[in-house]
Design a protein around this motif. Structure first.
Motif, PDB file in Angstrom:
ATOM      1  N   LYS A 198       3.276 -11.277  -4.740  1.00 42.64           N
ATOM      2  CA  LYS A 198       4.388 -11.085  -5.688  1.00 42.64           C
ATOM      3  C   LYS A 198       5.687 -10.751  -4.957  1.00 42.64           C
ATOM      4  N   ILE A 199       5.559 -10.023  -3.878  1.00 41.91           N
ATOM      5  CA  ILE A 199       6.760  -9.713  -3.084  1.00 41.91           C
ATOM      6  C   ILE A 199       7.327 -10.996  -2.476  1.00 41.91           C
ATOM      7  N   LEU A 200       6.444 -11.861  -1.979  1.00 41.58           N
ATOM      8  CA  LEU A 200       6.914 -13.151  -1.450  1.00 41.58           C
ATOM      9  C   LEU A 200       7.667 -13.925  -2.538  1.00 41.58           C
ATOM     10  N   LYS A 201       7.127 -13.923  -3.749  1.00 39.75           N
ATOM     11  CA  LYS A 201       7.767 -14.615  -4.869  1.00 39.75           C
ATOM     12  C   LYS A 201       9.141 -13.996  -5.147  1.00 39.75           C
ATOM     13  N   LYS A 202       9.189 -12.689  -5.105  1.00 44.30           N
ATOM     14  CA  LYS A 202      10.458 -12.019  -5.401  1.00 44.30           C
ATOM     15  C   LYS A 202      11.504 -12.346  -4.343  1.00 44.30           C
ATOM     16  N   VAL A 203      11.087 -12.365  -3.100  1.00 42.69           N
ATOM     17  CA  VAL A 203      12.011 -12.756  -2.026  1.00 42.69           C
ATOM     18  C   VAL A 203      12.553 -14.162  -2.303  1.00 42.69           C
ATOM     19  N   SER A 204      11.649 -15.045  -2.657  1.00 38.99           N
ATOM     20  CA  SER A 204      12.035 -16.435  -2.914  1.00 38.99           C
ATOM     21  C   SER A 204      13.064 -16.537  -4.027  1.00 38.99           C
ATOM     22  N   GLU A 205      12.795 -15.822  -5.129  1.00 45.12           N
ATOM     23  CA  GLU A 205      13.681 -15.916  -6.295  1.00 45.12           C
ATOM     24  C   GLU A 205      15.003 -15.187  -6.060  1.00 45.12           C
ATOM     25  N   GLU A 263       7.666  -4.018  -0.455  1.00 43.38           N
ATOM     26  CA  GLU A 263       8.760  -4.819  -0.996  1.00 43.38           C
ATOM     27  C   GLU A 263      10.068  -4.555  -0.265  1.00 43.38           C
ATOM     28  N   GLU A 264      10.327  -3.304  -0.037  1.00 42.34           N
ATOM     29  CA  GLU A 264      11.625  -2.932   0.521  1.00 42.34           C
ATOM     30  C   GLU A 264      11.848  -3.590   1.889  1.00 42.34           C
ATOM     31  N   MET A 265      10.824  -3.525   2.753  1.00 43.80           N
ATOM     32  CA  MET A 265      10.977  -4.109   4.097  1.00 43.80           C
ATOM     33  C   MET A 265      11.099  -5.626   4.036  1.00 43.80           C
ATOM     34  N   ALA A 266      10.343  -6.232   3.130  1.00 44.14           N
ATOM     35  CA  ALA A 266      10.397  -7.688   3.002  1.00 44.14           C
ATOM     36  C   ALA A 266      11.790  -8.133   2.561  1.00 44.14           C
ATOM     37  N   MET A 267      12.338  -7.446   1.547  1.00 44.72           N
ATOM     38  CA  MET A 267      13.657  -7.809   1.028  1.00 44.72           C
ATOM     39  C   MET A 267      14.743  -7.585   2.088  1.00 44.72           C
TER      40      MET A 267
END
Lengths: 259, 259, 259, 259
Positions: D64-71, D16-20
């Motif tokens: 879920k990480i992709l979704k979190k990035v989106s939101e 998550e951290e790297m994606a964000m």
């Protein structure tokens, strides 16, 4: 007999009658020529250029026909699979699971096939080098299955043509028994029509070169009436030419067996 | 004897002694195997990647050595030419004039060679299709000379590799007798070093395929000590392997002669 | 002005009137757009596929026309040469000697061109990698001439198509100023007819990419009436489109000059 | 704004951290440059050369990480799918479903993606011509979904190299909005190591050419530390170069928007 083996049959299982007729006809020839024969037929076609291409008569139905061919004529059979679920399903009916060229880099599929314990016939991707097939074979072995084969079906050469790199045969034989697909390696892909073309007039040329180079097996799609076949008509060998072709190839094989 | 014929010899004529030794050695083998033999040697090398590459021992000197080989051993000879003037000059010494692959589209050169009345051996450009060789052959014929040959030396495949398209052999045989160059077709061009690489381990593979397909002749560059040759060392066949190779090829030829 | 320069003109000098008209027309455009202009015309065509293709109006006659264009409009000129003798002869009439792609590996020709002291424009062989052009440039420099250019005219991709490898532009710019030939790099060689095809509809696409990547110059064959030109009609740009094309390219050039 | 759009992010969602962090960083740049941004990340990697390559952190977790990035950042997201089941699953989390190049001929997969109603981004197979993508787009439309995109990621050129055919961009734009993948189209496949190589030094070259030619979008894999990324490190762009690159590309785009 130290002969090459033969994977042969129609592109797709179009019905029981045609499958049985083709198997019987091929078997008569291979018995005479002492060629180990594996009957080939696809139970579905999943990678057509166009959505309206023929894709099959029903999975279960086609697989049962393969089983019937096997039991009737006492020959092993091979079919190609496209999903992980296909692997387990097809393994109940056939002896060799074939990974299509476009899919040979899909690790999950290769592993699923390997785990059935069946022989896994890995088609070399048109976009892969012979040496890259080492990694595909390794995936089968790493899954606890030593029975991998490689089948060369040509390499992309420009958009609308393929070449067979015969240097690749001895190279790939370092990794696994290697088969030459003498019908698909003559495809002419990316035609504007959306229907792949072919060069069936060159089948014997390519086949002779392969046998002289020492391939372990040949793969031939064949049909009583290629021009009316439901898929890949442009590439299949008319069955009436099979015996003449194989007789010549066996003579070359006997010669190189003496080297 | 309906055997294939052989163009063989060193890449470049480095001196009389080496030319005579190689010719004598090859002739002993081809006599035994009943292979018609044409001694090959370049009298100069004109298309090296680098200006400091070896280019020859002197044109006249090298041509005279070719003549001496021819007279001593009673064999025809072949050499490659690079300019219109070369054609007339070389024609006084050799039997076959060879047009290098890079130059086969130069109409003046092809016509100059044709007008000498000698056999003209047209190397297929690495950038040409087999069918495009029809036009090169036609230029020879339009110059009043019916004695054209075609030699395939592979086709560009990416920057640093070549492939032989075996479908091209029967295609080019429609236009002229067709030879397979089993040393240059294994070149690996465009290496960063400026020196072309090769795959001599694949010579027999490519040669067997060519013979099985029915080529009329073979072209082999060979040397007693390829690694110390003054040009193309990476591609030449070590002479010690020539007899074994040719024996196998003759056996395949005899087999296909029966088809 | 830090603009790209332009080598442009007809494929072949068909006569004085057409050469003068084309030069005048192009010059009007390049003056307006501040593009350094070098008039291009072949004084003979030596590498046609077919012996009956147009080869020229006479060497001396064509070269004199090039000279007249140069003197009348005060523009430098470029022509391609095919033999060592051509080099000295053409050097008396033109400013830039161009080595055709098929001939760029012929050391004698490159050296002969270099020794005239003129700029030597080396066309990248269709069979060569960008990095292999380093050696061709080095031959010019080793002959005491620092004025080498490289012109990319595409790379073989299958038998009947070519691609431009834009990664090659910055790579070749390490060795010499690099020009993109936006007409020949769209050729479709090896057509069954023996006449090379083309994709003139893609000229602006390829040209924009070249300018964006930072080429030093462009090479364009252009004609008032390409379909009636005596050679290469399938590839030349109709002159009526030249101004629109160059205006767009200059705008892109100005943009990247600011990076 | 008539700008090109950008699909960018790491090859694989490693956590998550790297994606964000990557999303936030890219968004800051694209906001400034007015580039519509779609965050890209693979939730699993299914077609590695070697079985021991990194394949992911778990499907659900990555999605879920992709979704979190989106939101979090209010940006759309894209991920690639490999099976029919993936289509429905991923469609719950992302806005664009991408069909990998090797799989773009698998009709069932394309149809499954199309039926979700999401945008379907079809990667051109390395073995396909631009015009053959017409059929892939048609499969999406025949499934009742008009939102197909095409992404070019280069075409096989020899075993170990790829080229971008820029003529294909306008050709494919006839069928669907066309994106250029400027990281994968610089891959060097089939390396002996089993790990694909790359030419990140050529990213700007290829990108400039694409923008000048008029691509609708760009696809870039990018990472704070490519050399420590868990997959495709040889091809990703170091994030520190992203702003400079995009600034240049936007300037070229503004120029061609005026044509």
């Amino acid at each position: 007999s130290n002969n090459f083996f033969l994977l042969a049959g129609p592109c797709a299982i179009e019905g029981e009658e045609m499958a049985m007729r083709i198997a019987e006809h091929v078997l008569k020839i291979t018995d005479k020529l002492e060629i180990p024969f594996i009957f080939k037929g696809s139970f579905k076609k999943a990678n057509r250029s166009r959505i309206d291409s023929f894709t099959g008569i029903g999975d279960e139905k086609a697989l049962k026909i393969l089983k019937k061919v096997s039991e009737t004529f006492n020959v092993p059979t091979v079919t190609d699979i496209h999903t992980n679920e296909d692997a387990a399903m097809a393994a109940e009916y056939v002896d060799v699971l074939q990974i299509p060229a476009f899919l040979v880099r899909q690790t999950d599929l290769v592993v699923a096939a390997a785990k059935t314990g069946k022989v896994v016939n890995l088609k070399k991707g048109q976009f892969m080098s012979p040496s890259a097939m080492k990694h595909a074979v390794q995936k089968v072995k790493d899954s606890g299955n030593e029975k991998a084969w490689i089948t060369d079906r040509g390499t992309m050469f420009g958009y609308q043509d393929m070449l067979v790199d015969f240097r690749g045969i001895p190279e790939m034989q370092q990794y696994a028994p290697t088969v030459l697909d003498i019908t698909h390696s003559l495809q002419q892909p990316n035609q504007t029509s959306g229907v792949t073309g072919g060069r069936p007039d060159m089948i014997e040329t390519i086949a002779r070169a392969g046998i002289a180079v020492g391939v372990d097996g040949l793969f031939i799609e064949t049909h009583f009436d290629p021009s009316n076949a439901k898929s890949d008509g442009a590439n299949m060998l008319d069955l009436q030419y099979l015996e003449g072709l194989l007789s010549n190839l066996v003579a070359i094989r006997k010669t190189i067996n003496q080297f």
